[in-house]
Design an enzyme around this catalytic site. Structure first.
Site, PDB file in Angstrom:
ATOM      1  N   HIS A 263      -9.526   0.826   4.902  1.00 48.17           N
ATOM      2  CA  HIS A 263      -8.238   1.011   5.589  1.00 48.17           C
ATOM      3  C   HIS A 263      -8.453   1.913   6.806  1.00 48.17           C
ATOM      4  O   HIS A 263      -9.274   2.828   6.772  1.00 48.17           O
ATOM      5  CB  HIS A 263      -7.218   1.641   4.624  1.00 48.17           C
ATOM      6  CG  HIS A 263      -5.827   1.628   5.158  1.00 48.17           C
ATOM      7  ND1 HIS A 263      -5.382   2.580   6.059  1.00 48.17           N
ATOM      8  CD2 HIS A 263      -4.790   0.774   4.964  1.00 48.17           C
ATOM      9  CE1 HIS A 263      -4.129   2.298   6.376  1.00 48.17           C
ATOM     10  NE2 HIS A 263      -3.744   1.218   5.735  1.00 48.17           N
TER      11      HIS A 263
ATOM     12  N   GLU B 284      -5.430  -5.399  10.511  1.00 47.92           N
ATOM     13  CA  GLU B 284      -4.429  -4.362  10.732  1.00 47.92           C
ATOM     14  C   GLU B 284      -4.727  -3.646  12.058  1.00 47.92           C
ATOM     15  O   GLU B 284      -5.531  -2.701  12.080  1.00 47.92           O
ATOM     16  CB  GLU B 284      -4.473  -3.342   9.595  1.00 47.92           C
ATOM     17  CG  GLU B 284      -4.171  -3.916   8.249  1.00 47.92           C
ATOM     18  CD  GLU B 284      -3.566  -2.870   7.310  1.00 47.92           C
ATOM     19  OE1 GLU B 284      -2.450  -3.090   6.844  1.00 47.92           O
ATOM     20  OE2 GLU B 284      -4.200  -1.829   7.092  1.00 47.92           O
TER      21      GLU B 284
ATOM     22  N   ASN C 114       0.870  -1.179   0.000  1.00 48.84           N
ATOM     23  CA  ASN C 114       0.000   0.000   0.000  1.00 48.84           C
ATOM     24  C   ASN C 114       0.904   1.225   0.000  1.00 48.84           C
ATOM     25  O   ASN C 114       1.502   1.547   1.025  1.00 48.84           O
ATOM     26  CB  ASN C 114      -0.892  -0.031   1.259  1.00 48.84           C
ATOM     27  CG  ASN C 114      -1.708   1.233   1.422  1.00 48.84           C
ATOM     28  OD1 ASN C 114      -1.817   2.040   0.494  1.00 48.84           O
ATOM     29  ND2 ASN C 114      -2.278   1.411   2.606  1.00 48.84           N
TER      30      ASN C 114
ATOM     31  N   LYS D   9       0.132   4.280  -0.362  1.00 45.32           N
ATOM     32  CA  LYS D   9      -0.536   5.444   0.254  1.00 45.32           C
ATOM     33  C   LYS D   9      -0.327   6.701  -0.603  1.00 45.32           C
ATOM     34  O   LYS D   9      -0.179   6.603  -1.812  1.00 45.32           O
ATOM     35  CB  LYS D   9      -0.018   5.652   1.689  1.00 45.32           C
ATOM     36  CG  LYS D   9      -0.058   4.370   2.524  1.00 45.32           C
ATOM     37  CD  LYS D   9       0.063   4.641   3.990  1.00 45.32           C
ATOM     38  CE  LYS D   9       0.205   3.336   4.745  1.00 45.32           C
ATOM     39  NZ  LYS D   9       0.045   3.445   6.162  1.00 45.32           N
TER      40      LYS D   9
ATOM     41  N   GLU E  83      -6.852   4.308   7.921  1.00 44.77           N
ATOM     42  CA  GLU E  83      -6.684   5.752   7.672  1.00 44.77           C
ATOM     43  C   GLU E  83      -7.956   6.329   7.050  1.00 44.77           C
ATOM     44  O   GLU E  83      -8.303   7.486   7.291  1.00 44.77           O
ATOM     45  CB  GLU E  83      -5.446   5.993   6.783  1.00 44.77           C
ATOM     46  CG  GLU E  83      -4.160   5.807   7.592  1.00 44.77           C
ATOM     47  CD  GLU E  83      -2.971   5.294   6.796  1.00 44.77           C
ATOM     48  OE1 GLU E  83      -2.968   5.390   5.560  1.00 44.77           O
ATOM     49  OE2 GLU E  83      -2.024   4.782   7.441  1.00 44.77           O
TER      50      GLU E  83
ATOM     51  N   GLY F 216       2.217   2.022  10.790  1.00 40.07           N
ATOM     52  CA  GLY F 216       3.133   3.145  10.640  1.00 40.07           C
ATOM     53  C   GLY F 216       3.801   3.562  11.941  1.00 40.07           C
ATOM     54  O   GLY F 216       4.401   4.642  12.021  1.00 40.07           O
TER      55      GLY F 216
ATOM     56  N   SER G  67       3.285  -2.350  10.368  1.00 40.59           N
ATOM     57  CA  SER G  67       4.743  -2.304  10.532  1.00 40.59           C
ATOM     58  C   SER G  67       5.441  -3.615  10.151  1.00 40.59           C
ATOM     59  O   SER G  67       6.423  -4.000  10.773  1.00 40.59           O
ATOM     60  CB  SER G  67       5.111  -1.879  11.955  1.00 40.59           C
ATOM     61  OG  SER G  67       4.625  -0.574  12.219  1.00 40.59           O
TER      62      SER G  67
HETATM   63  C1  PEP Z   1      -0.823  -0.069   5.925  1.00 47.85           C
HETATM   64  O1  PEP Z   1      -0.826   1.042   5.462  1.00 47.85           O
HETATM   65  O2  PEP Z   1      -1.735  -0.838   5.614  1.00 47.85           O
HETATM   66  C2  PEP Z   1       0.267  -0.467   6.816  1.00 47.85           C
HETATM   67  C3  PEP Z   1       0.184  -1.627   7.402  1.00 47.85           C
HETATM   68  O3  PEP Z   1       1.296   0.425   6.989  1.00 47.85           O
HETATM   69  P1  PEP Z   1       2.710   0.121   7.696  1.00 47.85           P
HETATM   70  O4  PEP Z   1       3.233  -1.153   7.086  1.00 47.85           O
HETATM   71  O5  PEP Z   1       3.563   1.306   7.350  1.00 47.85           O
HETATM   72  O6  PEP Z   1       2.467  -0.019   9.150  1.00 47.85           O
END
Ligand code: PEP
Length: 251
Positions: free
Chosen positions: A96, A168, A9, A11, A98, A174, A214
């Site tokens: 997601h 997630e 992803n 972003k 976000e 992040g 992460s």
């Molecule tokens: C994500 O954006 O779905 C995500 C898991 O980000 P990160 O790997 O940076 O934590």
């Protein structure tokens, strides 16, 4: 045996040139004939068409990061399923965290998007996950159950077989904090049990449940070795070709 699925992803990162560079590093760094997992990249909308052209003769699939559930019309700033299909997308990330936390997306909106994506045969990567305070309050399963039940409302068995679920935990996205493989696996098992309750053994055994939060080239192998973790949705580390390739190879 479920085949693992690794999705990047990207972003709101990478302009057109940067996207071209990243794809070129990925395609030259990966031996397509020996890929033992499915790989999906989700660039920004503005780079999807170009990414589709660059990925044409590779095994890397294309996904978008969001879509709206209406077909067309006065929805300034939104993008439809058919628009995504027309630039070669096969997948779309829906719900997601976000989108949920920054843009206020509700379970109902997410359910409408999943239904619409299914209608045009875009495969949703449906994200669920609890906030830190929810985990600390001991209500992780309650939160996940609500998100899964609402997001999959009126979704048929046939449609369900096209859906990937991404667990997630919001506190791990992040932040550099990862759920331990055991913590993640426990929630994955719980999600699979919810799918079993609603759709039965065959669909629950086959549904892909990715972990996201992460994931990097250091922790991927251990996370992916867990029985119920079928892949990863990777944010930050998918922007670095070397790290992303290592994660793909770990799968
Ligand atoms: C994500 O954006 O779905 C995500 C898991 O980000 P990160 O790997 O940076 O934590």
């Amino acid at each position: 045996m479920r085949r693992k699925v690794i999705a990047g992803n990207w972003k709101m990162n990478n302009d057109l040139k940067e996207t071209q560079n990243l794809i070129s590093k990925l395609t030259s760094g990966l031996s397509m004939d020996n890929l033992n997992c499915d790989v999906i990249v989700c660039p920004a909308f503005t780079s999807l068409s170009e990414a589709h052209t660059l990925l044409k003769d590779t095994k890397i699939k294309l996904g978008a990061q969001n879509m709206y559930f209406e077909t067309s019309g006065a929805f300034t700033g939104e993008i439809s399923d058919s628009m995504l299909k027309s630039v070669g997308c096969e997948y779309v990330i829906i719900g997601h965290s976000e989108r949920r936390t920054i843009f206020g997306e509700t379970d109902e909106l997410i359910n409408n998007k999943i239904k619409k994506a299914n209608l045009s045969a875009l495969k949703p990567i449906f994200c669920v996950g609890e906030l830190l305070e929810e985990r600390e309050a001991g209500i992780t399963e309650k939160v996940i159950e609500k998100q899964i039940r609402s997001g999959l409302m009126d979704i048929s068995s046939e449609e369900m077989s096209n859906i990937i679920i991404a667990y997630e935990p919001v506190w791990a996205i992040g932040t550099g904090k990862t759920a331990s493989p055991e913590q993640a696996d426990e929630v994955h098992k719980f999600i699979r049990s919810l799918i079993y309750d609603k759709y039965g053994a065959s669909i629950s055994e086959n549904v892909i449940i990715q972990y996201g939060g992460s994931v990097n080239n250091k922790n991927a192998k251990e996370l992916l070795s867990k029985k119920d973790i079928d892949g990863a949705l990777v944010g930050g580390a998918s922007l670095k070709s070397d790290a992303f390739i290592e994660i793909i190879l770990a799968a």
